[in-house]
Write a protein that holds these residues in place. Structure first.
Motif, PDB file in Angstrom:
ATOM      1  N   GLY A  66       0.804  -1.208   0.000  1.00  0.00           N
ATOM      2  CA  GLY A  66       0.000   0.000   0.000  1.00  0.00           C
ATOM      3  C   GLY A  66       0.840   1.263   0.000  1.00  0.00           C
ATOM      4  O   GLY A  66       2.076   1.229  -0.070  1.00  0.00           O
ATOM      5  N   ALA A  67       0.164   2.404   0.082  1.00  0.00           N
ATOM      6  CA  ALA A  67       0.825   3.706   0.049  1.00  0.00           C
ATOM      7  C   ALA A  67       1.796   3.844   1.206  1.00  0.00           C
ATOM      8  O   ALA A  67       1.528   3.386   2.319  1.00  0.00           O
ATOM      9  CB  ALA A  67      -0.220   4.809   0.093  1.00  0.00           C
ATOM     10  N   ARG A  68       2.931   4.495   0.942  1.00  0.00           N
ATOM     11  CA  ARG A  68       3.985   4.621   1.953  1.00  0.00           C
ATOM     12  C   ARG A  68       3.474   5.282   3.226  1.00  0.00           C
ATOM     13  O   ARG A  68       3.829   4.887   4.329  1.00  0.00           O
ATOM     14  CB  ARG A  68       5.155   5.425   1.380  1.00  0.00           C
ATOM     15  N   HIS A  69       2.657   6.298   3.069  1.00  0.00           N
ATOM     16  CA  HIS A  69       2.122   7.000   4.233  1.00  0.00           C
ATOM     17  C   HIS A  69       0.670   6.603   4.501  1.00  0.00           C
ATOM     18  O   HIS A  69      -0.066   7.339   5.158  1.00  0.00           O
ATOM     19  CB  HIS A  69       2.237   8.515   4.044  1.00  0.00           C
ATOM     20  N   GLY A  70       0.281   5.434   3.973  1.00  0.00           N
ATOM     21  CA  GLY A  70      -1.074   4.936   4.209  1.00  0.00           C
ATOM     22  C   GLY A  70      -1.187   4.222   5.549  1.00  0.00           C
ATOM     23  O   GLY A  70      -0.188   3.890   6.190  1.00  0.00           O
ATOM     24  N   TYR A  71      -2.402   3.961   5.938  1.00  0.00           N
ATOM     25  CA  TYR A  71      -2.669   3.403   7.264  1.00  0.00           C
ATOM     26  C   TYR A  71      -1.981   2.068   7.498  1.00  0.00           C
ATOM     27  O   TYR A  71      -1.484   1.797   8.596  1.00  0.00           O
ATOM     28  CB  TYR A  71      -4.182   3.247   7.485  1.00  0.00           C
ATOM     29  N   ASP A  72      -1.916   1.209   6.466  1.00  0.00           N
ATOM     30  CA  ASP A  72      -1.363  -0.123   6.675  1.00  0.00           C
ATOM     31  C   ASP A  72       0.142  -0.071   6.902  1.00  0.00           C
ATOM     32  O   ASP A  72       0.683  -0.698   7.814  1.00  0.00           O
ATOM     33  CB  ASP A  72      -1.685  -1.007   5.470  1.00  0.00           C
ATOM     34  N   MET A  73       0.835   0.684   6.057  1.00  0.00           N
ATOM     35  CA  MET A  73       2.279   0.815   6.216  1.00  0.00           C
ATOM     36  C   MET A  73       2.620   1.463   7.554  1.00  0.00           C
ATOM     37  O   MET A  73       3.555   1.031   8.254  1.00  0.00           O
ATOM     38  CB  MET A  73       2.865   1.633   5.064  1.00  0.00           C
ATOM     39  N   HIS A 108       3.849  11.839  12.943  1.00  0.00           N
ATOM     40  CA  HIS A 108       4.335  11.508  11.602  1.00  0.00           C
ATOM     41  C   HIS A 108       4.722  12.796  10.891  1.00  0.00           C
ATOM     42  O   HIS A 108       3.993  13.794  10.959  1.00  0.00           O
ATOM     43  CB  HIS A 108       3.253  10.771  10.809  1.00  0.00           C
ATOM     44  N   PRO A 109       5.863  12.809  10.193  1.00  0.00           N
ATOM     45  CA  PRO A 109       6.331  14.062   9.584  1.00  0.00           C
ATOM     46  C   PRO A 109       5.408  14.631   8.517  1.00  0.00           C
ATOM     47  O   PRO A 109       5.448  15.834   8.241  1.00  0.00           O
ATOM     48  CB  PRO A 109       7.689  13.669   8.976  1.00  0.00           C
ATOM     49  N   VAL A 110       4.578  13.799   7.893  1.00  0.00           N
ATOM     50  CA  VAL A 110       3.674  14.266   6.849  1.00  0.00           C
ATOM     51  C   VAL A 110       2.241  14.383   7.366  1.00  0.00           C
ATOM     52  O   VAL A 110       1.555  15.387   7.142  1.00  0.00           O
ATOM     53  CB  VAL A 110       3.719  13.323   5.625  1.00  0.00           C
ATOM     54  N   ARG A 111       1.799  13.370   8.103  1.00  0.00           N
ATOM     55  CA  ARG A 111       0.402  13.324   8.528  1.00  0.00           C
ATOM     56  C   ARG A 111       0.159  13.962   9.889  1.00  0.00           C
ATOM     57  O   ARG A 111      -0.985  14.092  10.319  1.00  0.00           O
ATOM     58  CB  ARG A 111      -0.079  11.865   8.558  1.00  0.00           C
ATOM     59  N   GLY A 112       1.222  14.341  10.583  1.00  0.00           N
ATOM     60  CA  GLY A 112       1.058  14.891  11.925  1.00  0.00           C
ATOM     61  C   GLY A 112       0.783  13.786  12.922  1.00  0.00           C
ATOM     62  O   GLY A 112       1.184  12.635  12.722  1.00  0.00           O
ATOM     63  N   GLN A 113       0.081  14.127  14.004  1.00  0.00           N
ATOM     64  CA  GLN A 113      -0.195  13.107  15.017  1.00  0.00           C
ATOM     65  C   GLN A 113      -1.140  12.059  14.437  1.00  0.00           C
ATOM     66  O   GLN A 113      -2.189  12.373  13.878  1.00  0.00           O
ATOM     67  CB  GLN A 113      -0.804  13.705  16.276  1.00  0.00           C
ATOM     68  N   THR A 114      -0.742  10.818  14.559  1.00  0.00           N
ATOM     69  CA  THR A 114      -1.486   9.698  13.990  1.00  0.00           C
ATOM     70  C   THR A 114      -1.724   8.661  15.067  1.00  0.00           C
ATOM     71  O   THR A 114      -0.843   8.393  15.886  1.00  0.00           O
ATOM     72  CB  THR A 114      -0.671   9.049  12.841  1.00  0.00           C
TER      73      THR A 114
END
Length: 395
Positions: free
Chosen positions: A53-60, A339-345
């Motif tokens: 899946g996507a690098r910054h997606g939920y599964d990864m 996360h550097p792209v998504r912020g707090q996850t």
């Protein structure tokens, strides 16, 4: 920022895995503090890149938190040489290639043990390392079907049904993690590593547990029973005034308490329903009696009333309701990480609690090769050597 767990902090793990089963295994070790180095192919070197899946997606993000990333082309002689240098100082290697791939790459257990006799190799496959199906590609749903789960899941008149989660994938990863921890404990006494093996098929069969034992011990072939328990009644799903409820009347004493609660004490004395075997024989008519009763109250009202008389029951949640539940919040099953792209996850926390050295989610999943320079420097390579490897697309 959450601190890294100290439980397995002395361990170095080389993670060659992808998709779900292998990453699940390595995530357990990483969450308890192991230095897990995720080995990935350099950009353009792997036609299967992106399979998770996507690098910054939920599964990864959920599968690869707490890990470091090194890009390394294991198909090149230089890449394999670097990997073997890593093996010299590592404790565990985890892979979920098809069984023949590690032999072609020169990364089989004997190859690794030749440079580090203490190394533990954990191999996760679809069907086992040997046998007639060893080279088949393994996927979760195929293992669910071949391991018996789909045959007992779903309504009897609708045919086989897959489970809504990747139970074979996840459980094979968890079994592999157990095997690694056992091998580490044994190594403390013997000084020797060993080869740990797990497969989706074996894990799925093991998860069938009492259903598998019914066949092996009694010769009974279990069938699907929908939401009803295979042999306890009434235990299953029933509609309420505003939704649905899981009811679990697990004993005759609970049945008696339930009958008193609903104002039907005579049902507890009725020969058709007084014992579980009798209730099981008359299950369809018993549910016909119970459905109008449960339609009179809301799910919340029923759960509270049943709890007061000691009869197990619970609501049936959608995922947003799961994480809104006060008990789930109390247990801390949503772990926050920056996360550097998504912020707090928020990610799914480890379900195992340790009193002194608990697991932690302390850093988000890395980008590919994010730690390559640091890891290779720790290995003793100079900046010029690292640059040369990058120029050759080895890293």
């Amino acid at each position: 920022m959450t601190e890294r767990s100290t439980a397995l902090r002395s361990l170095k793990v080389l993670d060659l895995t992808r998709v779900r089963a292998g990453p699940t295994c390595c995530r357990v070790l990483a969450d308890f503090g192991a230095d897990v180095i995720k080995i990935e192919a350099p950009e353009g070197a792997d036609p299967s890149a992106g399979v998770s899946g996507a690098r910054h997606g939920y599964d990864m993000l959920n599968l690869h938190r707490n890990k470091r990333s090194l890009t390394l082309n294991l198909k090149s002689a230089e890449g394999r040489a670097v990997f073997m240098r890593l093996v010299e100082g590592a404790d565990v290697v985890v892979e979920n290639f098809r069984p023949d791939v590690k032999d072609r790459l020169g990364l089989a257990y004997d190859d690794l043990a030749a440079v580090n006799p203490r190394i533990i190799l954990a191999s996760i496959s679809g069907f086992g390392q040997t046998g007639p199906y060893a080279r088949r590609a393994g996927f979760d749903q195929i293992a669910q079907g071949m391991g018996g789960l789909m045959g007992v899941t779903g309504n009897p008149d609708e045919g086989p049904m897959r489970a809504g989660a990747a139970v074979a994938d996840s459980s094979s990863g968890l079994y592999a993690a157990i095997g690694i921890l056992v091998a580490l404990q044994e190594r403390a006494a013997s000084g020797q590593g060993q080869w740990v093996q797990s497969s989706l098929l074996e894990a799925q069969i093991a998860l069938m547990d009492f259903q598998a034992a019914r066949y092996l011990v009694e010769g009974e072939v279990p069938r699907s029973t929908g939401n009803d328990h295979p042999y306890v009644t009434p235990m299953g799903v029933v509609a309420t005034q505003d939704g649905h409820l899981n009811l679990g009347v697990g004993s005759d004493a609970q049945w008696q308490a339930f009958c008193k609660l609903i104002g039907k004490p005579e049902w507890a004395e009725d020969a058709r329903y007084a014992t579980n075997p009798a209730r099981f024989r008359h299950r369809p008519e018993l549910w016909d009696l119970l459905r109008p009763v449960f339609a009179q109250r809301t799910t919340v009202a029923w759960v509270e009333a049943l709890e007061e008389v000691g009869v197990p029951a619970g609501p049936i949640y959608m995922m947003d309701e799961v994480f809104a539940d006060p008990q789930v919040q109390h247990l801390g099953m949503a772990a926050a990480v920056e996360h550097p792209v998504r912020g707090q996850t928020r990610l799914v926390a480890q379900p195992v609690k340790l009193s002194r050295t608990p697991a932690s989610v302390y850093v988000s999943a890395p980008d590919a090769g994010e730690h390559s320079d640091a890891i290779l420097s720790e290995l003793g390579l100079s900046a010029d050597e690292i640059a040369a490897l990058r120029a050759k697309h080895v890293i």
